[in-house]
Scaffold this motif. Sequence first.
Motif: not given
Length: 96
Positions: A34-48, A50-53
């Motif tokens: 996967v693209a690095e930017s996609v993985l970073r976006r997933w990480m940001r969504e998970q932090v913001e 966690p339950h609704s990501a």
Amino acid sequence: MKRRKFSREFKIEAVKLVTERGVAVAQAARDLEVAESVLRRWMREQVEAPHSAFPGNGQMRAEQAEIAALKKEVARLKAERDILKKAAAFFAREAT
């Protein structure tokens, strides 16, 4: 080229690979193809949120659903306002 879709579980495990196991983002992205930017976006969504990501399958988060409903209401109110403006102009023209 067809857009790839990833399950919620895949995204959560990808984020855990970086956050819990300490793998570098670039390395994890290469390993998962996967693209690095996609993985970073997933990480940001998970932090913001966690339950609704990663709601998946076209489901919206509560905030997005509320925004969509408000936009729909604004469009309806604008249409009503435009009808009233046209009616006022029509009756003003008839009165003269």
